[in-house]
Design a protein around this motif. Structure first.
Motif, PDB file in Angstrom:
ATOM      1  N   ARG A  32       0.795  -1.254   0.063  1.00 47.56           N
ATOM      2  CA  ARG A  32       0.142  -0.052   0.052  1.00 47.56           C
ATOM      3  C   ARG A  32       0.885   1.081   0.101  1.00 47.56           C
ATOM      4  N   THR A  43      -8.974   6.015  -1.802  1.00 48.31           N
ATOM      5  CA  THR A  43      -8.265   4.752  -2.120  1.00 48.31           C
ATOM      6  C   THR A  43      -8.619   3.943  -3.454  1.00 48.31           C
ATOM      7  N   SER A 112      -7.377  -2.310   2.683  1.00 56.84           N
ATOM      8  CA  SER A 112      -8.023  -1.278   2.353  1.00 56.84           C
ATOM      9  C   SER A 112      -8.913  -0.301   3.229  1.00 56.84           C
ATOM     10  N   LEU A 116      -6.907   2.587   5.167  1.00 58.35           N
ATOM     11  CA  LEU A 116      -7.115   3.559   4.087  1.00 58.35           C
ATOM     12  C   LEU A 116      -8.261   4.505   4.059  1.00 58.35           C
ATOM     13  N   HIS A 120     -13.980   4.765  -1.822  1.00 54.44           N
ATOM     14  CA  HIS A 120     -13.302   3.307  -2.197  1.00 54.44           C
ATOM     15  C   HIS A 120     -13.500   2.975  -3.667  1.00 54.44           C
TER      16      HIS A 120
END
Length: 325
Positions: A32, A43, A112, A116, A120
């Motif tokens: 990442r 993200t 994810s 983050l 998304h």
């Protein structure tokens, strides 16, 4: 397994790599990055194609970070730096695409969504697109939108028509040949640039070949019979008329006009029967849109930008997501 750094394909700075384990105890290699420029736009989770690996997407990762996105990349089970599933590491194998869905859900939950910020976006290529579609109903509350590059929704130029290939693969799998290479492939990995079906860009083509030659533990060969049979079942599932009519995830399909790996016409047909899908075809482009010549790659990135910036996306999609951990 750490990321492989090569002078022709350097690891983007600031990355964090980690192994995560699925519920069925398969270890997946992940990486990442935070964006290099602000403001932070959310993200992007990259879903690679069959036989690919994180290193192949370094250039795209750099482009996404420069656009203000954090990026997550990972290797599917059986390829790249993730656990291989057979004693012969070069066989591209899976029993069922539901196993790939487990991989995706694991990465989303462990990396994810957990670490983050949102919104998304999923950016998927080829096989990764099919996996994402299989998971789409469950992921609608986690992924806000998806861009599908050259999706595997129908087989391309594989010799026999798909209507013969899929029953043959199912039969061979049922009688015990599931772990064998697909007939006629014999574990092929490398190919010459001339007339290759992947990209018209010689530098990007050679970059991938160079990385595989320098780090052969990343590469795999042809798919197994079980992989092909599983892909056929998954494609049949997403073409059920009820699937497209009820799929809630907004998707932008970008097809390659000169694709010989997957069927562009199948992608177009899927878009027509799926109310949440948009369709764009890039004439002249080959299968690997993110590794294509700039003439085609820039068109793909423009389509990505337009879709993720679309004001028609609901406000919830712009605000969902957890804080950085």
């Amino acid at each position: 397994m750490d990321l492989f750094d090569h002078p022709d394909n350097p690891v983007p700075e600031g990355g964090v790599s980690a192994m995560v384990e699925t519920v069925d105890r398969v270890r997946l290699r992940t990486a990442r990055w935070m964006p290099t420029q602000g403001p932070l736009r959310g993200t992007v989770t990259l879903l690679q194609g069959r036989a690919e690996f994180i290193e192949k997407y370094f250039e795209t990762i750099v482009d996404l970070r420069a656009r203000g996105f954090a990026v997550v990349a990972f290797d599917w089970r059986g390829q790249g730096g993730s656990d291989r599933l057979l004693r012969n590491r070069r066989r591209g194998h899976v029993d069922d695409f539901a196993d790939f869905v487990v991989d995706l859900e694991t990465v989303l939950q462990r990396i994810s969504l957990a670490k983050l910020p949102g919104p998304h976006t999923a950016l998927a290529h080829s096989t990764g697109c099919l996996v994402l579609l299989l998971a789409a109903r469950r992921l609608r509350t986690q992924i806000d939108r998806a861009v599908l590059a050259a999706p595997l929704l129908g087989l391309g130029e594989v010799g026999l028509p798909q209507r013969f290939v899929c029953p043959l693969a199912a039969t061979l799998s049922a009688i015990g040949f599931g772990a064998a290479f697909v007939p006629g492939q014999a574990g092929k990995v490398h190919m010459p640039f001339e007339n290759n079906p992947l990209t018209s860009d010689p530098l990007r083509f050679q970059r991938s070949e160079t990385v595989m030659a320098a780090c052969d533990r990343l590469e795999i060969g042809a798919p197994t019979v079980d992989w092909l049979a599983a892909a056929c079942r998954a494609m049949r599932q997403v073409f059920d008329p009820r699937f497209g009519a009820t799929m809630p995830l907004p998707v932008q399909i970008v097809a390659a006009g000169q694709d010989r790996i997957v069927s562009t016409r199948a992608a177009e047909a899927f878009a027509r029967q799926t109310r949440s899908a948009r369709y764009l075809e890039i004439p002249g482009a080959r299968h690997e849109l993110m590794m294509e010549d700039d003439l085609y790659r820039d068109q793909f990135l423009a389509a990505f930008d337009a879709f993720v910036d679309d004001s028609a996306l609901d406000d919830g999609a712009r605000t969902r997501g957890r804080a950085v951990g």
